[in-house]
Motif scaffolding. Sequence first.
Motif, PDB file in Angstrom:
ATOM      1  N   GLY A  32       0.862  -1.053  -0.114  1.00  0.00           N
ATOM      2  CA  GLY A  32       0.015   0.092  -0.041  1.00  0.00           C
ATOM      3  C   GLY A  32       0.825   1.298   0.024  1.00  0.00           C
ATOM      4  O   GLY A  32       0.278   2.269   0.362  1.00  0.00           O
ATOM      5  N   ALA A  33       2.211   1.311  -0.170  1.00  0.00           N
ATOM      6  CA  ALA A  33       2.835   2.465  -0.494  1.00  0.00           C
ATOM      7  C   ALA A  33       2.538   3.222  -1.422  1.00  0.00           C
ATOM      8  O   ALA A  33       1.963   2.778  -2.466  1.00  0.00           O
ATOM      9  N   ASP A  34       2.560   4.485  -1.398  1.00  0.00           N
ATOM     10  CA  ASP A  34       2.068   5.352  -2.273  1.00  0.00           C
ATOM     11  C   ASP A  34       3.188   5.842  -3.170  1.00  0.00           C
ATOM     12  O   ASP A  34       4.132   6.719  -2.787  1.00  0.00           O
ATOM     13  N   VAL A  35       3.597   5.013  -4.217  1.00  0.00           N
ATOM     14  CA  VAL A  35       4.780   5.105  -5.024  1.00  0.00           C
ATOM     15  C   VAL A  35       4.189   5.310  -6.289  1.00  0.00           C
ATOM     16  O   VAL A  35       3.554   4.409  -6.776  1.00  0.00           O
ATOM     17  N   ARG A  36       4.503   6.281  -7.061  1.00  0.00           N
ATOM     18  CA  ARG A  36       4.188   6.453  -8.527  1.00  0.00           C
ATOM     19  C   ARG A  36       4.799   5.390  -9.517  1.00  0.00           C
ATOM     20  O   ARG A  36       6.212   5.116  -9.081  1.00  0.00           O
ATOM     21  N   ARG A  40       7.229   0.475 -15.739  1.00  0.00           N
ATOM     22  CA  ARG A  40       7.605  -0.797 -14.988  1.00  0.00           C
ATOM     23  C   ARG A  40       8.934  -1.551 -15.693  1.00  0.00           C
ATOM     24  O   ARG A  40       9.011  -2.528 -15.598  1.00  0.00           O
ATOM     25  N   ALA A  41       9.355  -0.857 -16.932  1.00  0.00           N
ATOM     26  CA  ALA A  41      10.522  -1.173 -17.705  1.00  0.00           C
ATOM     27  C   ALA A  41      11.579  -0.289 -17.654  1.00  0.00           C
ATOM     28  O   ALA A  41      12.606  -0.540 -18.366  1.00  0.00           O
ATOM     29  N   GLY A  42      11.907   0.770 -16.651  1.00  0.00           N
ATOM     30  CA  GLY A  42      12.868   1.537 -16.508  1.00  0.00           C
ATOM     31  C   GLY A  42      12.954   2.649 -17.482  1.00  0.00           C
ATOM     32  O   GLY A  42      14.182   3.267 -17.364  1.00  0.00           O
ATOM     33  N   ALA A  43      11.916   2.922 -18.330  1.00  0.00           N
ATOM     34  CA  ALA A  43      11.871   3.936 -19.408  1.00  0.00           C
ATOM     35  C   ALA A  43      11.385   5.177 -18.925  1.00  0.00           C
ATOM     36  O   ALA A  43      11.979   6.263 -19.459  1.00  0.00           O
ATOM     37  N   CYS A  44      10.560   5.373 -18.323  1.00  0.00           N
ATOM     38  CA  CYS A  44       9.856   6.572 -18.063  1.00  0.00           C
ATOM     39  C   CYS A  44      10.251   7.343 -16.719  1.00  0.00           C
ATOM     40  O   CYS A  44      10.139   8.508 -16.648  1.00  0.00           O
ATOM     41  N   GLY A  45      10.741   6.574 -15.718  1.00  0.00           N
ATOM     42  CA  GLY A  45      11.248   7.477 -14.443  1.00  0.00           C
ATOM     43  C   GLY A  45      10.130   8.004 -13.406  1.00  0.00           C
ATOM     44  O   GLY A  45      10.664   8.549 -12.573  1.00  0.00           O
ATOM     45  N   ALA A  46       9.090   7.505 -13.836  1.00  0.00           N
ATOM     46  CA  ALA A  46       7.836   7.570 -12.847  1.00  0.00           C
ATOM     47  C   ALA A  46       8.280   7.119 -11.461  1.00  0.00           C
ATOM     48  O   ALA A  46       7.865   7.763 -10.378  1.00  0.00           O
ATOM     49  N   CYS A  47       8.837   5.857 -11.276  1.00  0.00           N
ATOM     50  CA  CYS A  47       8.934   5.350 -10.009  1.00  0.00           C
ATOM     51  C   CYS A  47      10.324   5.747  -9.238  1.00  0.00           C
ATOM     52  O   CYS A  47      10.940   4.848  -8.332  1.00  0.00           O
ATOM     53  N   ARG A  48      10.820   6.703  -9.725  1.00  0.00           N
ATOM     54  CA  ARG A  48      12.258   7.135  -9.181  1.00  0.00           C
ATOM     55  C   ARG A  48      12.345   7.547  -7.697  1.00  0.00           C
ATOM     56  O   ARG A  48      11.476   8.208  -7.191  1.00  0.00           O
ATOM     57  N   LEU A  49      13.111   6.935  -6.868  1.00  0.00           N
ATOM     58  CA  LEU A  49      13.190   7.241  -5.516  1.00  0.00           C
ATOM     59  C   LEU A  49      14.781   7.688  -5.125  1.00  0.00           C
ATOM     60  O   LEU A  49      15.592   7.281  -6.097  1.00  0.00           O
ATOM     61  N   TYR A  50      14.967   8.244  -4.122  1.00  0.00           N
ATOM     62  CA  TYR A  50      16.436   8.519  -3.592  1.00  0.00           C
ATOM     63  C   TYR A  50      16.526   7.715  -2.660  1.00  0.00           C
ATOM     64  O   TYR A  50      16.289   7.525  -1.392  1.00  0.00           O
ATOM     65  N   ASP A  51      17.783   6.970  -2.839  1.00  0.00           N
ATOM     66  CA  ASP A  51      18.396   6.129  -1.864  1.00  0.00           C
ATOM     67  C   ASP A  51      19.347   6.875  -1.149  1.00  0.00           C
ATOM     68  O   ASP A  51      20.532   7.028  -1.407  1.00  0.00           O
ATOM     69  N   SER A  53      20.535   5.882   1.855  1.00  0.00           N
ATOM     70  CA  SER A  53      21.654   4.913   2.236  1.00  0.00           C
ATOM     71  C   SER A  53      22.988   5.042   1.441  1.00  0.00           C
ATOM     72  O   SER A  53      23.992   5.109   1.781  1.00  0.00           O
ATOM     73  N   ASN A  54      22.759   5.224   0.107  1.00  0.00           N
ATOM     74  CA  ASN A  54      23.956   5.148  -0.914  1.00  0.00           C
ATOM     75  C   ASN A  54      23.969   6.656  -1.558  1.00  0.00           C
ATOM     76  O   ASN A  54      24.923   6.595  -2.593  1.00  0.00           O
ATOM     77  N   CYS A  55      23.137   7.516  -1.105  1.00  0.00           N
ATOM     78  CA  CYS A  55      23.393   8.926  -1.835  1.00  0.00           C
ATOM     79  C   CYS A  55      23.085   8.639  -3.249  1.00  0.00           C
ATOM     80  O   CYS A  55      23.975   9.371  -4.182  1.00  0.00           O
ATOM     81  N   GLU A  56      22.206   8.066  -3.736  1.00  0.00           N
ATOM     82  CA  GLU A  56      22.005   7.987  -5.289  1.00  0.00           C
ATOM     83  C   GLU A  56      20.332   7.918  -5.712  1.00  0.00           C
ATOM     84  O   GLU A  56      19.652   7.233  -4.883  1.00  0.00           O
ATOM     85  N   SER A  57      19.956   8.064  -6.884  1.00  0.00           N
ATOM     86  CA  SER A  57      18.635   8.073  -7.295  1.00  0.00           C
ATOM     87  C   SER A  57      18.813   6.717  -7.721  1.00  0.00           C
ATOM     88  O   SER A  57      19.452   6.288  -8.755  1.00  0.00           O
ATOM     89  N   ILE A  58      17.374   6.093  -7.622  1.00  0.00           N
ATOM     90  CA  ILE A  58      17.308   4.753  -8.190  1.00  0.00           C
ATOM     91  C   ILE A  58      15.693   4.664  -8.971  1.00  0.00           C
ATOM     92  O   ILE A  58      15.070   5.286  -8.392  1.00  0.00           O
ATOM     93  N   LEU A  59      15.890   3.883  -9.686  1.00  0.00           N
ATOM     94  CA  LEU A  59      14.418   3.343 -10.341  1.00  0.00           C
ATOM     95  C   LEU A  59      13.981   2.279  -9.563  1.00  0.00           C
ATOM     96  O   LEU A  59      14.445   1.021  -9.520  1.00  0.00           O
TER      97      LEU A  59
END
Length: 285
Positions: A32-36, A40-51, A53-59
């Motif tokens: 139930g997390a509110d994540v856009r 779901r193939a790594g193309a659009c960037g909608a699900c990007r979050l910032y990690d 722990s490792n100071c990096e942006s992730i899909l």
Amino acid sequence: MMDSQALTIELDDEQFEAVLGDNLLSSLLSQGADVRYGCRAGACGACRLYDASNCESILSCQTTVASAMSLTRQTPAESSSFSVLSHVSLNEASIELTLLGPSDESFGDRVFVSFPFEKLSDEQAHFYECMALNLAGAPLKVVLQKKYLSDEDWLRALALASDDKLDVQLSTGMRKGRLLFEMDIADVSVVVITSPDNAIFESYWREALLDYTPTFLGHFTLFANNDLTLSLADDALIAFLQEALANSGNTPLQLIYHGQNVSAKDWSLLLRPLRIHMNQLHFVR
């Protein structure tokens, strides 16, 4: 044991559990997390979050859970004060703002806008993600939509006047204004398909694309539905694409989907009978 593989995922002020080896996005959504998300193939960037722990942006759709994680929806950015140049009500639930400040953002770049608040207040400023809508070299232009703002901030938006100040966070360390360039759609036939939430952006897409390619063949808004994948079976959409194909001449028709929650797999099922390849589809969150 399964419990020995359980890992804690912190997302802003919430905590979730994931199992070692889980897909991060699927695990968060299942709880139930509110994540856009979008393709779901790594193309659009909608699900990007910032990690953090490792100071990096992730899909998140492309991330396998390998350890406990501390995540946030908002990528660190520099904040500056911008002045309101103009304030235009597009409809009862949308406002266009033109802002003057230290920005080289242009169409497609992401910025975060916040309303100043009293220093003595316990209230915390909230930054709202917006898409830059101006052409390169013009003052920053964004649209604020009531449904995404708190009630208090919507009232603040309605009360804005020229020369009022807003805080704007700008992404750092990123090349700006490259959305259309990276699609490689100059001088080809293009259509834009949007989710219902993004219908308000039709005129901005038209202006940007006509400045970029002489063959913009139209805009189509998916009908409102809790499951947008059902909209892909709409006869009107298929007819729209067939007409665009007929008018595209000798160049492959390029499609831009501005929206979320429709996967690349679902798009493929629609486009295959029309002989439109997936590399002709571009996702914009």
